[in-house]
Design an enzyme around this catalytic site. Structure first.
Site, short mmCIF file in Angstrom:
data_model
loop_
_atom_site.label_atom_id
_atom_site.label_comp_id
_atom_site.label_asym_id
_atom_site.label_seq_id
_atom_site.Cartn_x
_atom_site.Cartn_y
_atom_site.Cartn_z
N GLY A 1 0.78 -1.24 0.00
CA GLY A 1 0.00 0.00 0.00
C GLY A 1 0.80 1.27 0.00
N HIS B 1 11.17 -3.44 7.29
CA HIS B 1 11.71 -2.69 8.43
C HIS B 1 13.21 -2.50 8.31
CE1 HIS B 1 8.02 -4.68 10.07
NE2 HIS B 1 7.77 -3.43 10.32
#
Length: 769
Positions: free
Chosen positions: A445, A705
Site C-alpha cells: 500500500g 523494516h
C-alpha cells in the site's frame, strides 16, 4: 503504610528525542557518543519525574534503544553466528540484530550484508519485540552490565531504583530455535542460562540493589506442565544462591490463575498481578501467598489513556489489604507505562472537557501515589473529589452518544456480512476482468514518506499553503508513484498514500467519534512510534475518505489500482479504545463506516479494494476458550460487514503482519486475496498449513523494516521454497508490509528484484506447459 510502584516508564522522550537521535545515528548524522548522551538524558528525566511524583518503587533498566528483549539477547550472548563475523561495535551489532545491516567495505571495515532477527507482537499489545533466536551452540555469558550501569546511574542522582529484568523462563519461551536447530526446544537451555542470571543478580547485589523486578509475562498464557516445572526449578535455584537481591515476579495483561501451579510456593519476595485486565484473580493469588510475600496490585492502567476511577481502584486495593495487611500490599501500574503517551501536559489543542478524561504516563504516576496515600490513611479528599467529578463528567458527555449510529449498529444482520457468492464463483468472474499473469505482483500500500511529503503536509496543516496547492502536490506524488510502479512492472498498483500520515490516524481524522493528540506518541518498535487516535464516542463517516486520490490514481493507468483502507479491528486496536463500550460494538460501528467507503470506491470504478487487518492477531485473547472463539467470530464478521457489499467481480484483498494466524481464521474473512508478513519466518510448516487454503495468498518476500536490498537470486530462492508446498496458481508476489519507512532507492531496487523473480518463475512455469 502502602507503597507505590511503577513497572516501567516510556523510553521515547516527551518530544520523541530518542527517535530523532537514533535515526540520526543510523544516517551518520550523530556519533555514538551523542546517541548515548540522549539516552542518558531521557533516563534522568524519567527517574526525576517519578521521584518528584512521590513514587516509592522506581524502575531502572526499563530504558532501551530498541527493545528490552533484544537488550537481554545481547546481554546474555544470544547472538546468532551470522552477526559475529563482521567485527561490529556493540551498538552496531545491536542494531544489526534489530533491523539488519547492509553496507559496502571500506578501508577500515568489512562488507556487511545481514538480515534482521524476527520481530513479533508483544502479547496483545501494539508493541513489537525482537524474538530471541537460540541454537544448540548458544553459549550464555554476560557480555555487558547494562542493568548494573543504569542502576548506578540513577543512584548517582540520589534515586534508588528497582532494576527490571525479563525472566529466564519467559525469555526462553518467547524465543525460537534457529533454522539449523529446529529440533531444539529453547526451554531445554534453562539449566545453562540460570547460572548467568545468578551472576548478574550477584553483580546487582554487590552495588547495593535490594530488590529486582523479574518480568514473567508468559504466566498469562496457556502453558504446558513442563513450563510450570521450569518456573519451580528456576526460582528454587535462585533461592539457593547467596548474596542476590530479593525478587518480585511480575505478570501482566491477564490472569495467572490457570498457572497458579507454576508460582505456588515459589521462594520469592512477592508477585505483581494485573488487576485492570483481570481483577477477578485477586482472591486466588492472595490465597497462595506465604505469610511474608507481598502483592503488587496493578490498578492503574498501563495500556490505556483514560483517567483512573479512584473509587473503583480503591475498593480493589482495600480488598487486597483486608486479605494481606497494608504492609504486604503495593499499589502499582498494571504493566509498564511503555504503552501510553508520555505527558498530557504537552497537549494544548484538546478541549478541557475532553482533556479531563485522560491520563498519560506522567499523570499515572500521580494516580498511583494518590491511591497509595488514600489506603494508607492520608488526607487526599480533594483529589478524590476532583476525580469523581471527572469520571461523572465523561459519563454524561454529549460527545459520546450518537443515536443514529447506535440504531444502525443494532440492526446489523448476518446477511450484511455475507458476499453474494463463494470465492470459487467470484474468481470465475474476476479472471476475465483482471487478466493477471501467473505470480501477480503488487505492494501492500504505502510508498516512502519523504521529507518533502512530511514538510508539505505540515505546511498544509498549519495553513501555510492552500487546499488546492496541497491537492496539486499530492497529485504529483501519485503520478510519480504510478510511473515508478509501471516502470518496475508491477501488476496491481497503489496510489502510494502520500496524503496519509498513518494508516489509522488518517482515517480517524475523517471519522466522527475520535479525538486526537499533538504529542501522544507511543513506541511500536525501534524508532517507529505511533500517535494513536482516541475513540471517544460513537463512530461514523460523514463523507468519503479516500475516493479522490484513488480515482485520480486509477485515471493514470490501465492497470488496476487498489483502494486502500484500514480494517475495523485494526482501527480499533491501533486506537486507544473506549473503556465504557465493548470492543465488538466499537468494531461494528467502524465496519459500517468502512462499508460506506468500500461501496463508494466500487461505484467509482475501483475494482480492487484492500482492507488491511494487521492487528487481527493482536486482538486475540491470550488464552484459548470461549472468549477467543467469540473474538474470532465478531472480528471476522466486522471485516465482512466492511467488504460484503461489493459485486463478485470486485476483488477484496486484506493484509496481516506479525500474525501467525490459523488458515481457518483467515478463511473466515472471505477475502479473495490475502498477504501475510513472512520474510523472517523461515518456516516451511507455516507455508504447508496454507496448502489447502481455498483463496489466493501472498507471503511477504522482503523485510520492510530493514534498509537491506535483497538480490533477485534471493527472491528466486525464497519463492522456490514456498512453491515446494504451495500451489503456484494461488501465489501472489509482494513485500511483507507497506514501504512508508523506507527510502526510494532501496524501495525501487527491492521491488525491481522482486518483479524479476516473478518473471523468472512465469517463464519457468510456461516451459512446463
Amino acid at each position: 503504610m502502602v507503597s507505590s510502584s511503577v513497572l516501567g516508564f516510556p523510553r521515547i522522550g516527551a518530544k520523541r528525542e530518542l527517535k530523532k537521535a537514533t535515526e540520526a545515528y543510523w544516517s551518520g548524522k550523530k556519533s555514538v557518543e551523542e546517541l548515548l548522551k540522549v539516552g542518558k538524558e531521557i533516563r534522568e528525566t524519567n527517574w526525576k519525574l517519578q521521584k518528584e511524583a512521590g513514587v516509592d518503587i522506581i524502575p531502572s533498566n526499563d530504558f532501551s534503544f530498541y527493545d528490552q528483549v533484544l537488550d537481554a539477547s545481547l546481554l546474555f550472548n544470544v547472538i546468532p553466528d551470522r552477526y559475529t563475523k563482521y567485527d561490529l561495535s556493540e551498538i552496531d551489532l545491536y542494531f544489526a540484530m534489530a533491523r539488519g545491516l547492509q553496507r559496502q567495505a571500506t578501508e577500515t571495515s568489512k562488507k556487511v550484508d545481514v538480515t534482521a532477527l524476527e520481530m513479533v507482537k508483544w502479547f496483545d499489545s501494539n508493541y513489537h519485540y525482537v524474538r530471541p533466536t537460540f541454537s544448540k551452540s548458544t553459549e550464555f555469558k554476560l557480555t555487558g552490565a547494562k542493568p548494573v550501569d543504569q542502576y548506578l546511574e540513577a543512584k548517582a542522582l540520589g534515586i534508588e531504583t528497582r532494576p527490571v529484568l525479563i525472566g529466564p523462563v519467559s525469555f526462553l519461551y518467547l524465543g525460537k530455535a534457529d533454522k539449523d536447530s529446529l529440533d531444539l526446544e529453547p526451554i531445554s537451555l534453562l539449566d545453562k542460562l540460570l547460572p548467568v542470571y545468578v551472576e548478574l543478580l550477584k553483580k546487582l547485589a554487590a552495588v547495593g540493589v535490594k530488590s529486582v523486578q523479574i518480568d514473567e509475562p508468559i504466566l498469562v498464557l496457556d502453558l504446558p506442565e513442563k513450563i510450570h516445572g521450569a518456573f519451580q526449578k528456576a526460582y528454587k535455584y535462585f533461592s539457593e544462591q547467596k548474596d542476590i537481591p530479593e525478587i518480585v515476579v511480575a505478570s501482566y495483561f491477564g490472569t495467572v490463575v490457570p498457572n497458579l501451579a507454576a508460582i505456588k510456593g515459589l521462594p520469592v519476595a512477592g508477585f505483581h498481578v494485573d488487576l485492570v485486565r483481570a481483577p477477578e484473580q485477586l482472591n486466588d493469588v492472595a490465597a497462595i501467598l506465604s505469610d511474608k510475600q507481598v502483592l503488587s496490585v496493578g490498578v492503574v492502567n498501563g495500556r490505556n489513556i483514560w483517567k483512573n476511577d479512584f473509587a473503583k481502584s480503591t475498593k480493589i486495593v482495600e480488598a487486597a489489604i483486608a486479605k494481606l495487611g497494608a504492609d504486604r500490599v503495593i499499589v502499582a501500574t498494571s504493566s509498564s507505562l511503555l504503552h501510553t503517551p508520555v505527558d498530557l501536559d504537552n497537549e494544548s489543542k484538546l478541549t478541557e472537557e475532553v482533556k479531563d478524561s485522560f491520563s498519560f504516563a506522567k499523570q499515572k504516576l500521580y494516580e498511583v501515589t494518590v491511591i497509595a496515600k488514600k489506603v494508607s490513611g492520608k488526607d487526599v479528599a480533594a483529589a478524590y473529589e476532583a476525580n469523581a467529578k471527572s469520571i461523572a463528567g465523561r459519563a454524561n458527555s454529549t460527545k459520546i452518544n450518537n443515536q443514529a449510529v447506535q440504531k444502525r449498529t443494532a440492526a446489523i444482520t448476518n446477511k450484511l456480512a455475507t458476499r453474494a457468492a463463494p470465492f470459487t464463483e467470484r474468481l470465475k468472474e474476476q479472471i476475465p476482468v483482471f487478466k493477471l499473469p501467473l505470480f501477480p505482483t503488487t505492494t501492500i500500500g504505502s510508498f516512502p514518506q519523504t521529507k518533502e511529503i512530511r514538510v508539505t503536509r505540515n505546511k498544509f496543516q498549519k495553513g501555510a499553503i492552500s487546499a488546492q496547492q496541497y491537492e496539486d502536490f499530492i497529485n504529483k506524488q501519485i503520478e510519480e508513484a504510478i510511473k515508478i510502479q509501471e516502470d518496475i512492472g508491477l501488476d496491481v498498483l497503489v496510489e502510494g498514500e502520500a496524503s496519509r500520515s498513518d494508516m489509522v490516524f488518517f482515517f480517524a481524522e475523517q471519522l466522527d467519534g475520535y479525538q486526537f493528540t499533538e504529542n501522544g506518541w507511543v513506541q511500536s518498535y525501534g524508532s517507529r512510534y505511533v500517535r494513536a487516535p482516541i475513540i471517544y464516542g460513537d463512530v461514523s463517516r460523514p463523507k468519503p475518505m479516500t475516493l479522490r486520490e484513488t480515482v485520480y490514481a486509477q485515471s493514470l493507468t490501465t492497470k488496476p489500482v487498489k483502494g486502500m483502507l484500514t480494517g475495523p479491528v485494526t482501527m480499533l486496536r491501533w486506537s486507544f479504545p473506549r473503556d465504557d463500550l465493548d470492543q465488538k460494538t466499537q468494531a461494528n460501528q467502524i465496519s459500517l463506516a468502512l462499508r460506506d467507503e468500500v461501496s463508494d470506491l466500487e461505484a467509482a470504478g475501483i475494482k480492487v479494494i484492500q482492507v488491511d487487518e494487521p492487528a487481527l492477531r493482536e486482538g486475540l485473547p491470550l488464552r484459548a476458550g470461549a472468549e477467543r472463539d467469540d473474538y474470532y467470530e465478531w472480528a471476522a464478521k466486522a471485516f465482512r460487514i466492511s467488504t460484503s457489499s461489493v459485486a463478485n467481480k470486485t476483488q477484496i484483498h486484506s493484509h496481516f503482519c506479525y500474525s501467525d494466524l490459523d488458515p481457518n481464521h483467515i478463511k473466515a474473512l472471505d477475502a479473495d486475496v490475502v498477504s501475510i508478513e513472512f520474510s523472517k519466518k523461515d518456516d516451511a510448516n507455516y507455508i504447508a498449513e496454507f496448502k489447502n487454503y481455498p483463496n489466493h495468498i501472498g507471503l511477504g518476500l522482503f523485510d520492510i523494516h530493514s534498509p537491506r536490498i535483497p538480490s533477485t537470486e534471493e527472491f528466486i530462492e525464497k519463492i522456490g521454497k514456498i512453491l515446494e508446498s504451495y500451489p503456484a496458481e494461488k501465489f501472489w508476489v509482494n513485500p511483507d508490509c507497506g514501504l512508508k519507512t523506507r527510502g526510494w532507492p532501496e524501495t525501487i531496487a527491492s521491488l525491481t528484484h522482486m518483479v524479476e523473480a516473478a518473471k523468472y518463475y512465469r517463464e519457468k512455469y510456461a516451459e512446463k506447459k
